[in-house]
Design an enzyme around this catalytic site. Sequence first.
Site, short mmCIF file in Angstrom:
data_model
loop_
_atom_site.label_atom_id
_atom_site.label_comp_id
_atom_site.label_asym_id
_atom_site.label_seq_id
_atom_site.Cartn_x
_atom_site.Cartn_y
_atom_site.Cartn_z
N SER A 180 29.65 17.51 43.65
CA SER A 180 28.83 17.40 42.44
C SER A 180 28.17 16.04 42.24
O SER A 180 27.21 15.93 41.50
CB SER A 180 29.70 17.71 41.21
N HIS A 208 28.65 24.44 42.06
CA HIS A 208 27.26 24.03 42.27
C HIS A 208 26.53 24.87 43.31
O HIS A 208 25.32 24.76 43.44
CB HIS A 208 27.20 22.55 42.67
N LYS A 239 25.79 26.04 35.57
CA LYS A 239 24.77 25.44 36.46
C LYS A 239 23.70 26.51 36.73
O LYS A 239 22.78 26.67 35.96
CB LYS A 239 25.38 24.94 37.77
N1 PMP Z 1 33.68 22.26 39.21
C1 PMP Z 1 32.70 21.40 39.51
C2 PMP Z 1 32.49 21.02 40.94
C3 PMP Z 1 31.89 20.88 38.49
O1 PMP Z 1 30.93 20.01 38.78
C4 PMP Z 1 32.13 21.29 37.16
C5 PMP Z 1 31.30 20.79 35.99
N2 PMP Z 1 30.57 19.71 36.13
C6 PMP Z 1 33.16 22.15 36.90
C7 PMP Z 1 33.92 22.65 37.94
C8 PMP Z 1 33.48 22.58 35.49
O2 PMP Z 1 32.56 23.50 35.06
P1 PMP Z 1 32.28 23.78 33.50
O3 PMP Z 1 31.16 22.88 33.12
O4 PMP Z 1 31.91 25.21 33.46
O5 PMP Z 1 33.54 23.49 32.77
#
Ligand code: PMP
Length: 415
Positions: A180, A208, A239
């Site tokens: 990410s 992602h 996303k």
């Molecule tokens: N996994 C990854 C790799 C993320 O980047 C994110 C959020 N940035 C999440 C899980 C968590 O997702 P959510 O925003 O739906 O809580």
Amino acid sequence: MADIFAKQVSPVIRVITGAGPRPLYQAVEARDGEASLDGVRVVMAACNDYLGLAGDPRVAAAASQAIARYGASCSGSRLIGGTLPLHEELEARLATFLGCEAALVTTTGFQANLALTPLFGRGDIVFSDMSNHASLVDAIRAGWADRRPYRHSDMEHLEHKLAAADPDAAKAIVTDGLFSVEGDLCRLPELAELARRFEARLVVDGAHDIGLLGAGGRGVAEHFSLPNAVDLYTGTFSKCFGSVGGVIAGPAAVIQFLRYTARSAIFSASLPPASVAAAIAALDIIVSEPERRTRVFELSRRVHCGLRTLGFDIGGSFSPIVPVHIGGNDLCGRMWQEVLQEGVFTSMFGAPAVPEGQALIRLSLQATHTDEHITHILDAFAAAGRRLGLIPAAAPLASPRPPADTDEVVAASAR
Ligand code: PMP
């Protein structure tokens, strides 16, 4: 006497959160690749809506209709009173989409990852990429399994750790699909081979990459043409799905076990009807409009080439997540401000979120960005980078031809 409240955020945060526009908790009204910040229009490059579906009228209409029919909340957990037929429809659709037997929808992607914890029992061993998302780290920490982190995408390090582990212990390798912050891909072929050889289960957080990668948007496994490589997926709707919510998908028996043991799913209110309906509508678009993926990768290639030509270090990114490595926190904060002054809103990651001296600005690109937005982004980085002396004053004007397809870049990035 000590006071449990006598704690403060790090000095870095205090500096970043001073007066004026700031990278953290800055209120912005964003839509379709633009944002309004204190009434000023800027290009929005800090939003992970890669396919541009959060503002899509079909997604918004589905959400409104669900509110009209079911209200704003289920006011109960999935376990007790908070499951609508709509949740079950989304689970069935996602399981089919990802080629899995079953799926469990959670209220956020963070909670989907936390829901993995019951799998990580006493005597088990979990091998985790050191760049994994915080929610995977927390899920592993909350379990009883032995934790064995390995250096980011370092397959030799992972192999070494696997080889040293008790051969009879139950094992899992846990990784983000598309990382990410760096925007680089996990090395799925090698991970799958190691998982097979050492009889470990492979768990991939597709937050992602589901929706974005692969011809059909099914994520890293489809991208690498390894449909059976992943044993268990987690994902998010925040996303590519233009909504909010999370999912775990995999074998029916595992999903059934987690339905009754995952505390983040059992003890938290279910995903609201509007978010479920939005995710279903987004899934239809993910399947029927592959051109959105093509578009965002075209734009990404332009940005990668443009920034590299200007002299910026963007690491191994091959995706719409583009890290621009700056260095120290202070310098990065100034660069963030300068880029904003040029009309582009980005995200900033400073220490301690990244190692000291490795602060970076992250760009997130969307299929709904226009060619003009991309030119604006590149011009903003050129002007700001030159003002701060981060890039040569007279960087070449013409950007080299972007590689013909992403596979070339993937090969280059799979260092
Ligand atoms: N996994 C990854 C790799 C993320 O980047 C994110 C959020 N940035 C999440 C899980 C968590 O997702 P959510 O925003 O739906 O809580």
